[in-house]
Motif scaffolding. Structure first.
Motif, PDB file in Angstrom:
ATOM      1  N   GLY A 100       0.804  -1.226   0.000  1.00 28.28           N
ATOM      2  CA  GLY A 100       0.000   0.000   0.000  1.00 28.28           C
ATOM      3  C   GLY A 100       0.836   1.275   0.000  1.00 28.28           C
ATOM      4  N   GLY A 101       2.147   1.148   0.264  1.00 34.77           N
ATOM      5  CA  GLY A 101       3.021   2.320   0.231  1.00 34.77           C
ATOM      6  C   GLY A 101       3.096   3.098   1.536  1.00 34.77           C
ATOM      7  N   GLN A 102       2.437   2.630   2.615  1.00 32.55           N
ATOM      8  CA  GLN A 102       2.579   3.328   3.911  1.00 32.55           C
ATOM      9  C   GLN A 102       4.031   3.253   4.375  1.00 32.55           C
ATOM     10  OE1 GLN A 102      -0.045   1.084   3.269  1.00 32.55           O
ATOM     11  NE2 GLN A 102      -1.393   1.084   5.050  1.00 32.55           N
ATOM     12  N   TYR A 103       4.684   2.137   4.013  1.00 37.08           N
ATOM     13  CA  TYR A 103       6.108   1.972   4.273  1.00 37.08           C
ATOM     14  C   TYR A 103       6.762   1.606   2.943  1.00 37.08           C
ATOM     15  CZ  TYR A 103       5.002   1.917   9.231  1.00 37.08           C
ATOM     16  OH  TYR A 103       4.555   2.265  10.495  1.00 37.08           O
ATOM     17  N   GLU A 104       7.907   2.204   2.638  1.00 34.49           N
ATOM     18  CA  GLU A 104       8.603   1.885   1.378  1.00 34.49           C
ATOM     19  C   GLU A 104       9.240   0.513   1.454  1.00 34.49           C
ATOM     20  OE1 GLU A 104       9.043   4.717   3.046  1.00 34.49           O
ATOM     21  OE2 GLU A 104       8.388   6.308   1.677  1.00 34.49           O
ATOM     22  N   ILE A 105       9.577   0.097   2.703  1.00 30.25           N
ATOM     23  CA  ILE A 105      10.318  -1.152   2.874  1.00 30.25           C
ATOM     24  C   ILE A 105       9.869  -1.839   4.159  1.00 30.25           C
ATOM     25  CG2 ILE A 105      12.272   0.164   3.880  1.00 30.25           C
ATOM     26  CD1 ILE A 105      14.176  -1.917   2.587  1.00 30.25           C
ATOM     27  N   ILE A 158       8.990  -6.017  -4.279  1.00 23.77           N
ATOM     28  CA  ILE A 158      10.224  -6.762  -4.541  1.00 23.77           C
ATOM     29  C   ILE A 158      10.595  -7.460  -3.234  1.00 23.77           C
ATOM     30  CG2 ILE A 158      12.692  -6.549  -5.077  1.00 23.77           C
ATOM     31  CD1 ILE A 158      11.987  -3.860  -6.464  1.00 23.77           C
ATOM     32  N   SER A 159      10.972  -8.726  -3.315  1.00 22.98           N
ATOM     33  CA  SER A 159      11.382  -9.450  -2.113  1.00 22.98           C
ATOM     34  C   SER A 159      12.827  -9.897  -2.260  1.00 22.98           C
ATOM     35  CB  SER A 159      10.478 -10.663  -1.915  1.00 22.98           C
ATOM     36  OG  SER A 159      10.964 -11.476  -0.866  1.00 22.98           O
ATOM     37  N   LEU A 259      11.116  -6.581   2.057  1.00 19.03           N
ATOM     38  CA  LEU A 259      10.094  -6.325   1.036  1.00 19.03           C
ATOM     39  C   LEU A 259      10.188  -4.848   0.668  1.00 19.03           C
ATOM     40  CD1 LEU A 259       7.097  -8.245   2.689  1.00 19.03           C
ATOM     41  CD2 LEU A 259       8.767  -9.101   1.041  1.00 19.03           C
ATOM     42  N   ILE A 260      10.224  -4.560  -0.625  1.00 22.38           N
ATOM     43  CA  ILE A 260      10.370  -3.168  -1.066  1.00 22.38           C
ATOM     44  C   ILE A 260       9.243  -2.829  -2.026  1.00 22.38           C
ATOM     45  CG2 ILE A 260      11.928  -1.482  -2.148  1.00 22.38           C
ATOM     46  CD1 ILE A 260      14.218  -3.542  -1.657  1.00 22.38           C
ATOM     47  N   ASN A 261       8.604  -1.704  -1.789  1.00 23.68           N
ATOM     48  CA  ASN A 261       7.555  -1.230  -2.691  1.00 23.68           C
ATOM     49  C   ASN A 261       8.185  -0.950  -4.063  1.00 23.68           C
ATOM     50  OD1 ASN A 261       6.106   1.233  -4.007  1.00 23.68           O
ATOM     51  ND2 ASN A 261       4.582   0.361  -2.618  1.00 23.68           N
ATOM     52  N   GLN A 262       7.644  -1.590  -5.095  1.00 24.80           N
ATOM     53  CA  GLN A 262       8.245  -1.518  -6.436  1.00 24.80           C
ATOM     54  C   GLN A 262       8.365  -0.069  -6.940  1.00 24.80           C
ATOM     55  OE1 GLN A 262       8.945  -4.521  -8.747  1.00 24.80           O
ATOM     56  NE2 GLN A 262      10.198  -2.863  -9.574  1.00 24.80           N
ATOM     57  N   GLU A 263       7.321   0.733  -6.747  1.00 23.38           N
ATOM     58  CA  GLU A 263       7.358   2.129  -7.234  1.00 23.38           C
ATOM     59  C   GLU A 263       8.434   2.940  -6.513  1.00 23.38           C
ATOM     60  OE1 GLU A 263       3.642   4.328  -7.346  1.00 23.38           O
ATOM     61  OE2 GLU A 263       2.631   2.532  -8.113  1.00 23.38           O
ATOM     62  N   ALA A 264       8.552   2.711  -5.204  1.00 25.49           N
ATOM     63  CA  ALA A 264       9.574   3.439  -4.439  1.00 25.49           C
ATOM     64  C   ALA A 264      10.964   3.045  -4.926  1.00 25.49           C
ATOM     65  CB  ALA A 264       9.420   3.149  -2.943  1.00 25.49           C
ATOM     66  N   TYR A 265      11.140   1.751  -5.225  1.00 20.09           N
ATOM     67  CA  TYR A 265      12.452   1.269  -5.697  1.00 20.09           C
ATOM     68  C   TYR A 265      12.762   1.866  -7.068  1.00 20.09           C
ATOM     69  CZ  TYR A 265      16.308  -1.876  -6.843  1.00 20.09           C
ATOM     70  OH  TYR A 265      17.536  -2.380  -7.198  1.00 20.09           O
ATOM     71  N   ALA A 267      11.868   4.588  -8.294  1.00 21.29           N
ATOM     72  CA  ALA A 267      12.136   6.028  -8.235  1.00 21.29           C
ATOM     73  C   ALA A 267      13.563   6.343  -7.773  1.00 21.29           C
ATOM     74  CB  ALA A 267      11.124   6.699  -7.301  1.00 21.29           C
ATOM     75  N   LEU A 268      14.308   5.336  -7.293  1.00 22.34           N
ATOM     76  CA  LEU A 268      15.678   5.580  -6.811  1.00 22.34           C
ATOM     77  C   LEU A 268      16.634   5.794  -7.992  1.00 22.34           C
ATOM     78  CD1 LEU A 268      16.094   2.763  -4.102  1.00 22.34           C
ATOM     79  CD2 LEU A 268      15.651   5.192  -3.672  1.00 22.34           C
ATOM     80  N   THR A 269      17.683   6.563  -7.754  1.00 21.35           N
ATOM     81  CA  THR A 269      18.732   6.714  -8.766  1.00 21.35           C
ATOM     82  C   THR A 269      19.510   5.393  -8.851  1.00 21.35           C
ATOM     83  OG1 THR A 269      20.327   7.426  -7.113  1.00 21.35           O
ATOM     84  CG2 THR A 269      19.056   9.174  -8.218  1.00 21.35           C
ATOM     85  N   PRO A 270      20.219   5.134  -9.950  1.00 23.82           N
ATOM     86  CA  PRO A 270      21.016   3.899 -10.035  1.00 23.82           C
ATOM     87  C   PRO A 270      22.018   3.775  -8.892  1.00 23.82           C
ATOM     88  CG  PRO A 270      20.944   5.004 -12.164  1.00 23.82           C
ATOM     89  CD  PRO A 270      20.293   5.933 -11.177  1.00 23.82           C
ATOM     90  N   GLU A 271      22.571   4.934  -8.423  1.00 25.35           N
ATOM     91  CA  GLU A 271      23.546   4.895  -7.326  1.00 25.35           C
ATOM     92  C   GLU A 271      22.890   4.398  -6.035  1.00 25.35           C
ATOM     93  OE1 GLU A 271      23.024   7.431  -9.342  1.00 25.35           O
ATOM     94  OE2 GLU A 271      24.953   7.907 -10.288  1.00 25.35           O
ATOM     95  N   PHE A 272      21.713   4.941  -5.727  1.00 23.91           N
ATOM     96  CA  PHE A 272      21.011   4.526  -4.507  1.00 23.91           C
ATOM     97  C   PHE A 272      20.557   3.073  -4.602  1.00 23.91           C
ATOM     98  CE2 PHE A 272      19.651   9.003  -2.888  1.00 23.91           C
ATOM     99  CZ  PHE A 272      20.929   9.169  -2.364  1.00 23.91           C
ATOM    100  N   LYS A 273      20.138   2.658  -5.810  1.00 20.87           N
ATOM    101  CA  LYS A 273      19.743   1.248  -5.977  1.00 20.87           C
ATOM    102  C   LYS A 273      20.924   0.333  -5.664  1.00 20.87           C
ATOM    103  CE  LYS A 273      16.088   1.684  -9.404  1.00 20.87           C
ATOM    104  NZ  LYS A 273      15.790   1.789 -10.814  1.00 20.87           N
ATOM    105  N   ALA A 274      22.101   0.701  -6.179  1.00 26.98           N
ATOM    106  CA  ALA A 274      23.302  -0.123  -5.956  1.00 26.98           C
ATOM    107  C   ALA A 274      23.663  -0.164  -4.475  1.00 26.98           C
ATOM    108  CB  ALA A 274      24.472   0.418  -6.776  1.00 26.98           C
TER     109      ALA A 274
END
Ligand code: CA
Length: 374
Positions: A100-105, A158-159, A259-265, A267-274
Protein backbone atom coordinates in the motif's frame (compact mmCIF):
# COMPACT_ATOMS: atom_id res chain seq x y z
CA UNK A 1 -24.58 38.28 -26.57
CA UNK A 2 -21.90 40.95 -26.99
CA UNK A 3 -21.34 40.98 -23.25
CA UNK A 4 -20.81 37.20 -23.31
CA UNK A 5 -18.36 37.56 -26.18
CA UNK A 6 -16.24 40.04 -24.21
CA UNK A 7 -16.37 37.72 -21.17
CA UNK A 8 -15.16 34.79 -23.29
CA UNK A 9 -12.30 36.86 -24.69
CA UNK A 10 -11.29 37.89 -21.16
CA UNK A 11 -11.20 34.26 -20.02
CA UNK A 12 -9.14 33.24 -23.04
CA UNK A 13 -6.72 36.09 -22.29
CA UNK A 14 -6.33 35.10 -18.65
CA UNK A 15 -5.87 31.42 -19.56
CA UNK A 16 -3.27 32.30 -22.23
CA UNK A 17 -1.33 34.51 -19.81
CA UNK A 18 -1.49 31.78 -17.19
CA UNK A 19 -0.07 29.14 -19.54
CA UNK A 20 2.51 31.54 -20.85
CA UNK A 21 3.55 32.15 -17.26
CA UNK A 22 3.93 28.41 -16.59
CA UNK A 23 5.89 28.03 -19.81
CA UNK A 24 8.28 30.83 -18.82
CA UNK A 25 8.78 29.34 -15.38
CA UNK A 26 9.60 25.92 -16.83
CA UNK A 27 12.08 27.43 -19.21
CA UNK A 28 13.74 29.37 -16.41
CA UNK A 29 14.03 26.31 -14.11
CA UNK A 30 15.19 23.74 -16.67
CA UNK A 31 18.88 23.11 -15.92
CA UNK A 32 21.50 23.12 -18.66
CA UNK A 33 22.95 19.65 -19.31
CA UNK A 34 26.20 20.34 -17.43
CA UNK A 35 24.30 21.73 -14.42
CA UNK A 36 22.06 18.67 -14.39
CA UNK A 37 25.03 16.32 -14.23
CA UNK A 38 26.52 18.19 -11.29
CA UNK A 39 23.21 18.53 -9.42
CA UNK A 40 23.38 17.07 -5.91
CA UNK A 41 21.59 13.76 -5.31
CA UNK A 42 18.04 14.17 -4.03
CA UNK A 43 17.54 13.18 -0.39
CA UNK A 44 15.64 9.94 0.10
CA UNK A 45 13.86 9.27 3.37
CA UNK A 46 12.22 5.88 3.78
CA UNK A 47 10.28 4.21 6.54
CA UNK A 48 10.68 0.51 7.33
CA UNK A 49 8.19 -1.65 9.25
CA UNK A 50 9.33 -4.97 10.67
CA UNK A 51 7.45 -7.93 12.14
CA UNK A 52 9.72 -7.95 15.20
CA UNK A 53 9.98 -5.59 18.13
CA UNK A 54 13.02 -3.30 18.00
CA UNK A 55 14.85 -5.34 20.64
CA UNK A 56 14.23 -8.82 19.16
CA UNK A 57 17.72 -9.44 17.82
CA UNK A 58 19.03 -11.12 15.76
CA UNK A 59 15.75 -11.00 13.76
CA UNK A 60 15.62 -7.21 14.10
CA UNK A 61 19.34 -6.83 13.34
CA UNK A 62 19.27 -6.75 9.50
CA UNK A 63 16.90 -3.74 9.25
CA UNK A 64 18.64 -1.84 12.05
CA UNK A 65 22.05 -2.44 10.47
CA UNK A 66 20.71 -1.61 6.99
CA UNK A 67 19.61 1.86 8.14
CA UNK A 68 23.02 2.53 9.68
CA UNK A 69 25.08 1.24 6.73
CA UNK A 70 22.97 3.03 4.14
CA UNK A 71 23.20 6.36 5.92
CA UNK A 72 27.00 6.01 6.02
CA UNK A 73 27.31 4.88 2.39
CA UNK A 74 25.18 7.74 1.11
CA UNK A 75 26.73 10.45 3.31
CA UNK A 76 23.36 10.92 5.02
CA UNK A 77 21.39 11.30 1.79
CA UNK A 78 19.53 7.97 1.96
CA UNK A 79 18.00 7.37 5.38
CA UNK A 80 15.58 4.74 6.67
CA UNK A 81 13.53 5.12 9.84
CA UNK A 82 13.03 1.64 11.30
CA UNK A 83 9.79 0.95 13.17
CA UNK A 84 9.35 -2.19 15.28
CA UNK A 85 6.03 -3.92 15.98
CA UNK A 86 5.73 -1.99 19.28
CA UNK A 87 5.23 1.16 17.18
CA UNK A 88 3.11 0.14 14.16
CA UNK A 89 1.18 -2.64 16.00
CA UNK A 90 0.83 -4.70 12.82
CA UNK A 91 3.44 -7.45 13.13
CA UNK A 92 1.78 -9.57 10.45
CA UNK A 93 0.65 -6.66 8.25
CA UNK A 94 4.07 -5.91 6.71
CA UNK A 95 3.28 -7.15 3.17
CA UNK A 96 0.05 -5.13 3.05
CA UNK A 97 1.71 -1.98 4.38
CA UNK A 98 4.60 -2.15 1.88
CA UNK A 99 2.20 -2.99 -0.96
CA UNK A 100 0.00 0.00 0.00
CA UNK A 101 3.02 2.32 0.23
CA UNK A 102 2.58 3.33 3.91
CA UNK A 103 6.11 1.97 4.27
CA UNK A 104 8.60 1.89 1.38
CA UNK A 105 10.32 -1.15 2.87
CA UNK A 106 9.58 -3.94 5.33
CA UNK A 107 11.28 -6.88 7.06
CA UNK A 108 9.43 -10.08 7.81
CA UNK A 109 9.28 -13.76 6.82
CA UNK A 110 7.47 -15.05 3.74
CA UNK A 111 5.74 -17.93 5.50
CA UNK A 112 3.54 -15.45 7.35
CA UNK A 113 1.68 -14.90 4.04
CA UNK A 114 0.67 -18.53 3.65
CA UNK A 115 -2.96 -17.52 4.26
CA UNK A 116 -2.82 -15.36 1.11
CA UNK A 117 -0.48 -17.48 -0.92
CA UNK A 118 0.69 -20.94 0.09
CA UNK A 119 3.73 -20.95 -2.24
CA UNK A 120 5.29 -18.20 -0.06
CA UNK A 121 6.30 -20.79 2.57
CA UNK A 122 9.21 -21.98 0.42
CA UNK A 123 11.00 -18.61 0.60
CA UNK A 124 11.37 -18.96 4.38
CA UNK A 125 11.85 -22.66 5.15
CA UNK A 126 9.84 -25.88 5.06
CA UNK A 127 10.01 -29.10 7.10
CA UNK A 128 12.81 -31.35 5.80
CA UNK A 129 13.87 -28.59 3.39
CA UNK A 130 17.31 -27.24 2.55
CA UNK A 131 20.10 -26.06 4.88
CA UNK A 132 21.08 -22.37 4.78
CA UNK A 133 24.02 -23.01 2.41
CA UNK A 134 21.89 -25.12 0.08
CA UNK A 135 19.02 -22.63 0.16
CA UNK A 136 21.24 -19.60 -0.54
CA UNK A 137 22.73 -21.49 -3.47
CA UNK A 138 19.16 -22.13 -4.69
CA UNK A 139 18.15 -18.48 -4.24
CA UNK A 140 21.15 -16.92 -5.96
CA UNK A 141 22.29 -19.60 -8.42
CA UNK A 142 19.51 -22.17 -8.65
CA UNK A 143 16.49 -20.17 -9.88
CA UNK A 144 15.06 -19.31 -6.45
CA UNK A 145 15.23 -15.51 -6.90
CA UNK A 146 13.32 -15.74 -10.19
CA UNK A 147 10.56 -17.76 -8.49
CA UNK A 148 10.42 -15.34 -5.55
CA UNK A 149 10.14 -12.42 -8.05
CA UNK A 150 7.29 -14.21 -9.78
CA UNK A 151 5.47 -14.89 -6.49
CA UNK A 152 5.74 -11.27 -5.26
CA UNK A 153 5.15 -9.55 -8.59
CA UNK A 154 1.37 -9.48 -8.23
CA UNK A 155 1.72 -7.54 -4.95
CA UNK A 156 3.83 -4.80 -6.57
CA UNK A 157 6.58 -5.71 -4.12
CA UNK A 158 10.22 -6.76 -4.54
CA UNK A 159 11.38 -9.45 -2.11
CA UNK A 160 15.03 -10.05 -1.24
CA UNK A 161 16.64 -12.51 1.21
CA UNK A 162 16.93 -10.78 4.61
CA UNK A 163 18.84 -13.04 6.99
CA UNK A 164 18.83 -16.67 8.07
CA UNK A 165 18.45 -18.42 11.43
CA UNK A 166 20.17 -21.61 10.29
CA UNK A 167 18.76 -24.89 11.63
CA UNK A 168 16.09 -24.20 14.22
CA UNK A 169 15.75 -26.54 17.18
CA UNK A 170 12.78 -28.92 17.29
CA UNK A 171 11.70 -27.36 20.54
CA UNK A 172 11.44 -27.73 24.32
CA UNK A 173 9.52 -30.74 25.61
CA UNK A 174 8.49 -31.52 29.18
CA UNK A 175 8.48 -35.25 28.49
CA UNK A 176 10.50 -37.51 26.26
CA UNK A 177 9.12 -38.62 22.88
CA UNK A 178 9.92 -42.30 22.44
CA UNK A 179 7.26 -43.31 19.94
CA UNK A 180 4.45 -41.98 17.76
CA UNK A 181 2.05 -42.78 20.62
CA UNK A 182 3.77 -40.08 22.72
CA UNK A 183 2.72 -37.46 20.15
CA UNK A 184 -0.94 -38.41 20.44
CA UNK A 185 -2.76 -35.63 22.29
CA UNK A 186 0.45 -33.71 23.05
CA UNK A 187 -0.31 -29.99 23.33
CA UNK A 188 2.30 -28.02 21.43
CA UNK A 189 2.88 -24.54 20.08
CA UNK A 190 4.30 -25.04 16.61
CA UNK A 191 3.16 -22.74 13.80
CA UNK A 192 3.12 -23.04 10.01
CA UNK A 193 3.44 -26.15 7.89
CA UNK A 194 5.22 -27.99 10.71
CA UNK A 195 2.08 -27.53 12.77
CA UNK A 196 0.04 -29.10 9.96
CA UNK A 197 2.45 -32.04 9.88
CA UNK A 198 2.28 -32.54 13.64
CA UNK A 199 -1.52 -32.24 13.60
CA UNK A 200 -1.60 -35.17 11.15
CA UNK A 201 0.31 -37.20 13.74
CA UNK A 202 -2.22 -36.47 16.47
CA UNK A 203 -0.56 -33.47 18.12
CA UNK A 204 -2.95 -30.88 19.52
CA UNK A 205 -1.38 -27.84 17.81
CA UNK A 206 -1.96 -24.39 19.27
CA UNK A 207 -0.67 -20.95 18.49
CA UNK A 208 0.08 -18.75 21.49
CA UNK A 209 1.49 -15.20 21.40
CA UNK A 210 5.22 -15.08 22.25
CA UNK A 211 4.63 -13.12 25.45
CA UNK A 212 2.48 -15.92 26.92
CA UNK A 213 4.67 -18.88 25.93
CA UNK A 214 6.73 -19.18 29.11
CA UNK A 215 3.71 -19.16 31.42
CA UNK A 216 1.79 -21.59 29.18
CA UNK A 217 4.65 -24.09 29.27
CA UNK A 218 5.25 -23.55 32.98
CA UNK A 219 1.60 -24.06 33.94
CA UNK A 220 1.10 -27.02 31.62
CA UNK A 221 -1.34 -25.30 29.23
CA UNK A 222 1.05 -26.72 26.64
CA UNK A 223 3.48 -29.67 26.93
CA UNK A 224 5.98 -28.47 24.34
CA UNK A 225 6.87 -25.55 22.11
CA UNK A 226 9.34 -24.55 19.47
CA UNK A 227 10.87 -21.10 19.15
CA UNK A 228 14.18 -20.68 17.28
CA UNK A 229 17.46 -21.89 18.77
CA UNK A 230 19.71 -21.20 21.78
CA UNK A 231 20.51 -17.56 20.87
CA UNK A 232 16.84 -16.57 21.00
CA UNK A 233 15.46 -19.30 23.28
CA UNK A 234 17.72 -18.34 26.17
CA UNK A 235 16.01 -14.95 26.47
CA UNK A 236 12.64 -16.71 26.80
CA UNK A 237 13.84 -18.92 29.67
CA UNK A 238 12.31 -22.20 28.41
CA UNK A 239 15.42 -24.13 29.48
CA UNK A 240 14.53 -23.47 33.11
CA UNK A 241 11.23 -25.37 32.91
CA UNK A 242 11.55 -28.06 30.18
CA UNK A 243 14.34 -30.67 30.32
CA UNK A 244 14.29 -32.02 26.74
CA UNK A 245 15.66 -29.98 23.85
CA UNK A 246 14.89 -31.72 20.55
CA UNK A 247 16.99 -31.26 17.44
CA UNK A 248 15.51 -29.68 14.33
CA UNK A 249 13.48 -30.98 11.38
CA UNK A 250 10.84 -28.32 10.70
CA UNK A 251 12.70 -25.05 9.97
CA UNK A 252 16.16 -26.04 8.73
CA UNK A 253 17.02 -22.61 7.32
CA UNK A 254 14.41 -19.93 8.02
CA UNK A 255 15.10 -16.99 5.73
CA UNK A 256 13.75 -13.53 6.50
CA UNK A 257 12.80 -11.16 3.68
CA UNK A 258 13.20 -7.49 2.91
CA UNK A 259 10.09 -6.32 1.04
CA UNK A 260 10.37 -3.17 -1.07
CA UNK A 261 7.56 -1.23 -2.69
CA UNK A 262 8.24 -1.52 -6.44
CA UNK A 263 7.36 2.13 -7.23
CA UNK A 264 9.57 3.44 -4.44
CA UNK A 265 12.45 1.27 -5.70
CA UNK A 266 11.95 2.37 -9.31
CA UNK A 267 12.14 6.03 -8.24
CA UNK A 268 15.68 5.58 -6.81
CA UNK A 269 18.73 6.71 -8.77
CA UNK A 270 21.02 3.90 -10.04
CA UNK A 271 23.55 4.90 -7.33
CA UNK A 272 21.01 4.53 -4.51
CA UNK A 273 19.74 1.25 -5.98
CA UNK A 274 23.30 -0.12 -5.96
CA UNK A 275 23.84 1.03 -2.36
CA UNK A 276 20.56 -0.51 -1.20
CA UNK A 277 21.13 -3.84 -2.99
CA UNK A 278 24.69 -4.14 -1.66
CA UNK A 279 23.80 -3.12 1.89
CA UNK A 280 20.90 -5.61 1.97
CA UNK A 281 23.18 -8.45 0.90
CA UNK A 282 25.73 -7.53 3.55
CA UNK A 283 23.29 -7.31 6.47
CA UNK A 284 21.54 -10.49 5.28
CA UNK A 285 24.75 -12.52 5.47
CA UNK A 286 25.57 -10.93 8.82
CA UNK A 287 22.38 -12.19 10.50
CA UNK A 288 23.33 -15.83 9.96
CA UNK A 289 26.70 -15.17 11.60
CA UNK A 290 25.21 -13.18 14.47
CA UNK A 291 22.69 -15.92 15.24
CA UNK A 292 25.30 -18.68 14.93
CA UNK A 293 27.68 -16.90 17.32
CA UNK A 294 24.79 -16.12 19.67
CA UNK A 295 23.79 -19.79 19.78
CA UNK A 296 27.36 -20.92 20.45
CA UNK A 297 27.48 -18.71 23.56
CA UNK A 298 23.88 -19.26 24.67
CA UNK A 299 24.15 -23.04 24.48
CA UNK A 300 27.37 -23.03 26.54
CA UNK A 301 25.67 -20.86 29.16
CA UNK A 302 22.47 -22.96 29.32
CA UNK A 303 24.40 -26.20 29.66
CA UNK A 304 26.52 -24.74 32.46
CA UNK A 305 23.58 -23.35 34.41
CA UNK A 306 21.26 -26.30 33.75
CA UNK A 307 23.48 -29.37 33.26
CA UNK A 308 20.45 -31.68 33.23
CA UNK A 309 19.14 -30.41 29.88
CA UNK A 310 19.11 -33.34 27.47
CA UNK A 311 19.52 -32.82 23.77
CA UNK A 312 17.38 -35.43 22.01
CA UNK A 313 16.64 -36.40 18.43
CA UNK A 314 13.21 -37.81 17.59
CA UNK A 315 13.34 -41.60 17.09
CA UNK A 316 13.64 -42.75 13.48
CA UNK A 317 10.02 -44.07 13.19
CA UNK A 318 8.74 -40.69 14.43
CA UNK A 319 10.94 -38.81 11.94
CA UNK A 320 9.86 -41.13 9.12
CA UNK A 321 6.19 -40.49 9.96
CA UNK A 322 6.87 -36.71 10.03
CA UNK A 323 8.56 -36.90 6.63
CA UNK A 324 5.67 -38.90 5.14
CA UNK A 325 3.14 -36.44 6.61
CA UNK A 326 5.17 -33.49 5.23
CA UNK A 327 5.32 -34.98 1.72
CA UNK A 328 1.59 -35.72 1.84
CA UNK A 329 0.93 -32.10 2.90
CA UNK A 330 3.11 -30.71 0.05
CA UNK A 331 1.56 -32.96 -2.58
CA UNK A 332 -1.91 -31.95 -1.37
CA UNK A 333 -1.19 -28.22 -1.84
CA UNK A 334 0.65 -28.84 -5.13
CA UNK A 335 -2.45 -30.53 -6.56
CA UNK A 336 -4.52 -27.35 -5.98
CA UNK A 337 -1.96 -24.58 -6.54
CA UNK A 338 0.24 -24.44 -9.70
CA UNK A 339 2.66 -21.89 -8.20
CA UNK A 340 3.11 -24.04 -5.10
CA UNK A 341 3.89 -26.99 -7.36
CA UNK A 342 6.36 -24.95 -9.41
CA UNK A 343 8.39 -23.86 -6.37
CA UNK A 344 8.12 -27.29 -4.73
CA UNK A 345 9.47 -29.01 -7.87
CA UNK A 346 12.31 -26.47 -8.12
CA UNK A 347 13.34 -26.92 -4.47
CA UNK A 348 13.05 -30.70 -4.57
CA UNK A 349 15.23 -31.07 -7.66
CA UNK A 350 17.81 -28.52 -6.45
CA UNK A 351 18.01 -30.13 -3.02
CA UNK A 352 18.57 -33.55 -4.53
CA UNK A 353 21.67 -32.23 -6.32
CA UNK A 354 22.88 -29.97 -3.51
CA UNK A 355 22.54 -32.55 -0.72
CA UNK A 356 25.00 -34.86 -2.46
CA UNK A 357 27.64 -32.14 -2.23
CA UNK A 358 26.71 -31.22 1.38
CA UNK A 359 27.29 -34.85 2.38
CA UNK A 360 30.60 -35.10 0.51
CA UNK A 361 31.86 -31.79 1.90
CA UNK A 362 30.58 -30.43 5.27
CA UNK A 363 28.86 -33.55 6.58
CA UNK A 364 31.88 -35.79 5.99
CA UNK A 365 34.29 -33.23 7.34
CA UNK A 366 32.34 -32.88 10.62
CA UNK A 367 31.74 -36.64 10.86
CA UNK A 368 35.40 -37.60 10.35
CA UNK A 369 36.59 -34.85 12.72
CA UNK A 370 34.37 -36.24 15.49
CA UNK A 371 35.27 -39.87 14.78
CA UNK A 372 38.98 -39.01 14.90
CA UNK A 373 38.59 -37.92 18.53
CA UNK A 374 36.61 -40.97 19.66
CA1 CA B 1 10.46 -21.39 14.86
Amino acid sequence: MKKNGIKLLSILFVVTIAFWGVGCQEQKEAPKPEEKAAAPEKMVKWKLAMTWSSTLTPLASPPLKLAKVLEEMSGGKFTIRVEGSEKHKAALGILDMVKGGQYEIGHSASYYWKGKDMAMVFFTSVPFGMTAAEQYAWFYYGGGMELMDEAYDKYGVISLPGGNTGVQMGGWFKKEINSLADLEGLKMRIPGLAGEVFAKLGVNVTNIPPGELYTSLDRGTIDALEWVGPAMDIKMGFHKIAPYYYTGWHEPASEMQFLINQEAYDALTPEFKAMLDTAIKAVTAEMYTENFAGSVDAWAQMKTEFPDIKVKTFPKPVLKAMKAAADETYDGYAAQDPMFKKVLDSQRSYMEKARVWTVISEYNYVKTSIEMDE
